[in-house]
Design an enzyme around this catalytic site. Structure first.
Site, PDB file in Angstrom:
ATOM      1  CG  ASP A 250      -1.908  -0.593   1.164  1.00 45.71           C
ATOM      2  OD1 ASP A 250      -2.465  -1.107  -0.194  1.00 45.71           O
ATOM      3  OD2 ASP A 250      -2.878  -1.082   2.054  1.00 45.71           O
ATOM      4  CE  LYS A 272      -7.814   0.808  -0.212  1.00 41.74           C
ATOM      5  NZ  LYS A 272      -7.365  -0.322  -0.195  1.00 41.74           N
ATOM      6  CG  MET A 385      -8.332   7.260   7.178  1.00 40.27           C
ATOM      7  SD  MET A 385      -9.510   5.867   6.699  1.00 40.27           S
ATOM      8  CE  MET A 385      -9.857   5.051   8.224  1.00 40.27           C
TER       9      MET A 385
HETATM   10  N1  SAH Z   1      -4.035   0.298   9.409  1.00 41.95           N
HETATM   11  C1  SAH Z   1      -3.485   1.759   9.385  1.00 41.95           C
HETATM   12  C2  SAH Z   1      -4.327   2.578   9.221  1.00 41.95           C
HETATM   13  C3  SAH Z   1      -4.788   2.963   7.921  1.00 41.95           C
HETATM   14  S1  SAH Z   1      -5.919   4.190   7.695  1.00 41.95           S
HETATM   15  C4  SAH Z   1      -2.872   1.797  11.131  1.00 41.95           C
HETATM   16  O1  SAH Z   1      -2.926   0.638  11.896  1.00 41.95           O
HETATM   17  O2  SAH Z   1      -2.227   2.564  11.405  1.00 41.95           O
HETATM   18  C5  SAH Z   1      -4.939   5.385   7.087  1.00 41.95           C
HETATM   19  C6  SAH Z   1      -4.806   6.462   8.202  1.00 41.95           C
HETATM   20  O3  SAH Z   1      -3.997   6.115   9.192  1.00 41.95           O
HETATM   21  C7  SAH Z   1      -4.334   7.877   8.043  1.00 41.95           C
HETATM   22  O4  SAH Z   1      -5.413   8.571   7.143  1.00 41.95           O
HETATM   23  C8  SAH Z   1      -3.905   8.600   9.104  1.00 41.95           C
HETATM   24  O5  SAH Z   1      -4.964   8.954  10.099  1.00 41.95           O
HETATM   25  C9  SAH Z   1      -3.223   7.182   9.716  1.00 41.95           C
HETATM   26  N2  SAH Z   1      -1.629   7.262   9.696  1.00 41.95           N
HETATM   27  C10 SAH Z   1      -1.326   6.316   9.091  1.00 41.95           C
HETATM   28  N3  SAH Z   1       0.149   6.279   9.066  1.00 41.95           N
HETATM   29  C11 SAH Z   1       0.452   7.481   9.809  1.00 41.95           C
HETATM   30  C12 SAH Z   1       1.455   8.442   9.886  1.00 41.95           C
HETATM   31  N4  SAH Z   1       2.658   7.775   9.561  1.00 41.95           N
HETATM   32  N5  SAH Z   1       1.226   9.478  10.671  1.00 41.95           N
HETATM   33  C13 SAH Z   1      -0.017  10.007  10.931  1.00 41.95           C
HETATM   34  N6  SAH Z   1      -1.227   9.240  10.637  1.00 41.95           N
HETATM   35  C14 SAH Z   1      -0.979   7.922   9.856  1.00 41.95           C
END
Ligand code: SAH
Length: 474
Positions: A250, A272, A385
């Site tokens: 991803d 995506k 998100m």
């Molecule tokens: N499975 C992922 C989440 C996916 S949804 C997890 O467990 O973290 C995607 C959201 O995760 C983004 O919109 C953001 O809100 C958050 N996110 C993921 N990586 C991030 C990062 N390095 N810094 C800040 N927010 C992050």
């Protein structure tokens, strides 16, 4: 090479440690692990050795050392600070041609002890020829992290089939080819994922069919790559990624992690962007099934944790439907990673006894959340998100009774060297986003715990660089 590395069989053989302190105890343990009959010569014993003597696991000679004592032993270790004693024991051992090791004194040794990784029957020994035991230990911990505990049982399993492979394949070359194929097939992964009995059955089957049929069954491994810092990858994830035939990944996966994959592995980007899905979810699901059916070891790599806003569940359902074997490796989710790297503990005895992880993503144009349950005292809320709906989030929380002054933070590109943390109040959140041109991926943390950021922030980032632009984790 200064020393010949050998593995000595001392099972049931009489060996001796001269000295009774903690160091003597630690050497005695290694000798006992190798199954010798151990005697300790010392007038004083540390507590640990005394208890081994009391439980008859070690024999004790409570007399001053004299040279004839060595007559009955086949190996000697000296653990003592007494320089004259060391010399006497060394002379006595050399005279009798008994191998001797003097702790921390390589010049007096006829053999030296390596750093050991014990996954018996698999044993890895590392030596720096006595020049730097610290470096030896460092290398050991690196190798240690590559060898899961279950490698011992794996080695045992393979050992049990050795005789059978000798009967089936007459030449050493044929046998090597066979075992090469087995060791790079997904039987190994089945075993290491904990399904040991299943792996044994699969291995048995391999003896019934010709070699070219190997690697028939693929497997999909759903792996959490963590929030950005590649060092937050788990050891299990690293091992599987290094082994994979295909990696389906991803947008939020740190590019550095992709450098761990095999050079001949197939890399497929299915990232995506919000509202413009590059690859529809059904196509990703189908791709995983197709790759696995080709017999490949497929890694489905996702940012953070695959089971937290990661659609991991949906992908697994399709795999189950198509009877594809799978396993899941959790990752550090961004709430945990960003909170930690921003110096914001998500719970704290004084400020928050609970923490909720919430999606701020609209579904059919709406944020259908139970706002009342979110607005609770002593609770931290983490919005994933949530960036593009920050105005709605802020307004709804206030409307449902949260103080407009409740502390809030936005962590942008958390855990990477481009991390930025913005703090303020929930009322000011929309303004903070607008004024700072905050871009995804960003996480919103709301609650009293945010106050701790000023005190606990520890992670330093590279603010000198332009953090705008589309490159996420370069
Ligand atoms: N499975 C992922 C989440 C996916 S949804 C997890 O467990 O973290 C995607 C959201 O995760 C983004 O919109 C953001 O809100 C958050 N996110 C993921 N990586 C991030 C990062 N390095 N810094 C800040 N927010 C992050």
């Amino acid at each position: 090479m200064d020393y010949l590395p050998i593995f000595l069989d001392i099972k049931n053989k009489p060996c001796v440690v001269v000295g009774g302190d903690e160091q003597a105890f630690s050497k005695s343990q290694i000798l006992r692990q190798a199954g010798c009959e151990l005697t300790v010569i010392a007038e004083e014993l540390c507590g640990h050795l005394q208890s081994d003597v009391d439980t008859h696991q070690v024999k004790h000679v409570n007399k001053p050392f004299h040279t004839e004592m060595l007559d009955v032993f086949e190996l000697v270790i000296v653990a003592s600070d007494d320089e004259s004693l060391k010399k006497i024991v060394v002379a006595a051992a050399n005279e009798r041609k008994i191998p001797i090791n003097v702790v921390d004194d390589p010049d007096l040794c006829s053999f030296i002890m390596p750093s050991i990784i014990d996954r018996s029957p698999l044993v890895v020994a590392i030596s720096t020829s006595g020049t730097s035991p610290t470096l030896g230990r460092m290398i050991r911990s690196k190798i240690e992290s590559m060898l899961p505990q279950s490698y011992g049982r794996l080695t045992q399993l393979i050992g049990n089939f050795r005789g059978k492979s000798k009967l089936l394949y007459q030449t050493a070359l044929e046998r090597r080819k066979f075992w090469d194929a087995i060791l790079s097939s997904n039987i190994m992964e089945i075993f290491l994922s904990g399904k040991e009995a299943e792996a044994k059955v699969a291995l048995e089957k391999e003896f019934e069919k010709p070699q070219k049929d190997l690697k028939k069954n693929g497997q999909v491994c759903l792996i959490g790559a963590g929030p950005g810092d590649p060092d937050l990858l788990t050891m299990k994830a690293l091992r599987i990624i290094q082994n994979a035939d295909a990696i389906v990944y991803d947008r939020l996966v740190a590019p550095q992690i992709l450098k761990y994959v095999r050079r001949d592995a197939e890399l497929l980007y299915v990232g995506k962007k919000k509202s413009s899905h590059t690859v529809p979810q059904e196509d990703i699901n189908q791709k995983l099934v197709d790759l696995a059916k080709e017999g490949k070891m497929v890694v489905r790599l996702k940012g953070g944790d695959p089971f937290i806003f990661g659609r991991g569940g949906e992908e697994l359902e399709k795999l189950i439907e198509d009877q594809i074997d799978f396993q899941v490796v959790p990752g550090v989710t961004s709430a945990s990673g960003c909170g930690t790297y921003a110096g914001i503990p998500l719970t704290h005895r004084d400020y928050a006894q609970s923490c909720v992880l919430v999606t701020g993503h609209l579904k059919e144009g709406k944020l259908a959340l139970n706002w009342r349950s979110l607005v609770q005292p002593h609770q931290t809320i983490v919005f994933y998100m949530g960036l593009s709906n920050v105005e709605v989030l802020s307004a709804e929380l206030i409307k449902h009774g949260m103080s407009p002054d409740m502390p809030a933070a936005i962590v942008q590109k958390g855990t990477t060297r481009k991390q930025k943390v913005f703090t303020g109040t929930i009322q000011k959140l929309p303004q903070i986003v607008a004024n700072n041109e905050i871009s995804p991926p960003s996480l919103i943390i709301i609650g009293e715990v945010v106050k701790l950021h000023d005190k606990l922030a520890w992670f330093s980032t590279d603010y000198s660089e332009d953090i705008k632009g589309n490159v996420l984790f370069d």
